[in-house]
Enzyme design. Structure first.
Site, PDB file in Angstrom:
ATOM      1  N   LYS A   1       5.709  14.239   6.497  1.00 53.56           N
ATOM      2  CA  LYS A   1       5.892  14.428   7.936  1.00 53.56           C
ATOM      3  C   LYS A   1       7.211  15.149   8.271  1.00 53.56           C
ATOM      4  CE  LYS A   1       3.121  10.397   9.316  1.00 53.56           C
ATOM      5  NZ  LYS A   1       3.061   9.228  10.253  1.00 53.56           N
TER       6      LYS A   1
ATOM      7  N   PHE B   1       0.632   4.758  21.614  1.00 56.69           N
ATOM      8  CA  PHE B   1       1.577   5.646  20.915  1.00 56.69           C
ATOM      9  C   PHE B   1       0.996   7.029  20.622  1.00 56.69           C
ATOM     10  CE2 PHE B   1      -0.442   2.822  17.747  1.00 56.69           C
ATOM     11  CZ  PHE B   1      -1.007   3.734  16.863  1.00 56.69           C
TER      12      PHE B   1
ATOM     13  N   HIS C   1       1.977  10.361   5.616  1.00 58.14           N
ATOM     14  CA  HIS C   1       0.672   9.871   6.069  1.00 58.14           C
ATOM     15  C   HIS C   1      -0.269   9.929   4.877  1.00 58.14           C
ATOM     16  CE1 HIS C   1      -3.097   9.487   8.309  1.00 58.14           C
ATOM     17  NE2 HIS C   1      -3.536  10.453   7.529  1.00 58.14           N
TER      18      HIS C   1
HETATM   19  P1  CMP Z   1       0.108   7.225  10.056  1.00 57.11           P
HETATM   20  O1  CMP Z   1      -0.296   6.580   8.784  1.00 57.11           O
HETATM   21  O2  CMP Z   1       0.382   8.681  10.041  1.00 57.11           O
HETATM   22  O3  CMP Z   1      -1.045   6.958  11.145  1.00 57.11           O
HETATM   23  C1  CMP Z   1      -0.789   6.907  12.526  1.00 57.11           C
HETATM   24  C2  CMP Z   1       0.659   6.854  12.844  1.00 57.11           C
HETATM   25  O4  CMP Z   1       0.985   6.340  14.120  1.00 57.11           O
HETATM   26  C3  CMP Z   1       1.359   5.901  11.892  1.00 57.11           C
HETATM   27  O5  CMP Z   1       1.403   6.478  10.621  1.00 57.11           O
HETATM   28  C4  CMP Z   1       2.713   5.711  12.597  1.00 57.11           C
HETATM   29  O6  CMP Z   1       3.661   6.675  12.204  1.00 57.11           O
HETATM   30  C5  CMP Z   1       2.361   5.941  14.070  1.00 57.11           C
HETATM   31  N1  CMP Z   1       2.565   4.743  14.901  1.00 57.11           N
HETATM   32  C6  CMP Z   1       3.416   4.652  15.934  1.00 57.11           C
HETATM   33  N2  CMP Z   1       3.366   3.429  16.493  1.00 57.11           N
HETATM   34  C7  CMP Z   1       2.452   2.719  15.787  1.00 57.11           C
HETATM   35  C8  CMP Z   1       1.973   1.381  15.873  1.00 57.11           C
HETATM   36  N3  CMP Z   1       2.408   0.519  16.812  1.00 57.11           N
HETATM   37  N4  CMP Z   1       1.038   0.976  14.981  1.00 57.11           N
HETATM   38  C9  CMP Z   1       0.575   1.856  14.030  1.00 57.11           C
HETATM   39  N5  CMP Z   1       1.006   3.132  13.906  1.00 57.11           N
HETATM   40  C10 CMP Z   1       1.941   3.564  14.769  1.00 57.11           C
END
Ligand code: CMP
Length: 136
Positions: free
Chosen positions: A12, A60, A118
């Site tokens: 990222k 979010f 991710h």
């Molecule tokens: P990722 O695995 O890329 O998938 C979705 C992304 O949302 C996660 O990583 C986090 O970086 C972001 N995110 C922000 N707030 C939340 C939250 N409360 N719960 C889960 N993911 C979140």
């Protein structure tokens, strides 16, 4: 029995900005992953919205899409036995403060948003996410 899989990994913007991509790629290699494909790209907000559509209803979502489109990212197709689950284990919990010692998010993550990597959460989503970035 072997279960060779491919999974999508994204390094990222927070990690690319800190120039951590070579270190993170080495972590994948050291943990038995083969980097089959990779490219550095800078996606638009609209593309981020499409990629994270599954999170559309989450509070979010907007910040997440603004963030993923805020700078260059590295997208990779990773391959190994049980790649999907093994990548999730290597990444650690979504929130770096909850991630186990030695995991990528513990080592490199700054916050739940800036969590450095991710990875696809299932083999079905891995196919969808790999097609999203690598289908010609
Ligand atoms: P990722 O695995 O890329 O998938 C979705 C992304 O949302 C996660 O990583 C986090 O970086 C972001 N995110 C922000 N707030 C939340 C939250 N409360 N719960 C889960 N993911 C979140």
């Amino acid at each position: 029995m072997s279960n060779i899989q491919k999974t999508l990994s994204i390094i990222k913007p927070d990690a690319v900005e800190r120039n951590l991509q070579d270190q993170i790629k080495q972590d994948f290699i050291n943990n038995g992953f083969e980097i089959i494909k990779e490219k550095k790209i800078h996606i638009s907000k609209e593309e981020a919205e499409s990629f994270y559509k599954v999170h559309e209803s989450k509070p979010f979502y907007n910040d997440l899409c603004t963030y993923l489109s805020s700078g260059p990212i590295i997208v990779m197709s990773l391959q190994k036995d049980n790649a999907v689950m093994d990548n999730r284990k290597l990444m650690g919990a979504t929130n770096p403060t909850e991630a186990e010692e030695g995991t990528l998010r513990k080592k490199y993550g700054i916050s739940i948003d800036k969590n450095s990597v991710h990875g696809s959460d299932s083999s079905e989503n891995a196919k969808i996410e790999l097609d999203f970035f690598f289908k010609n």
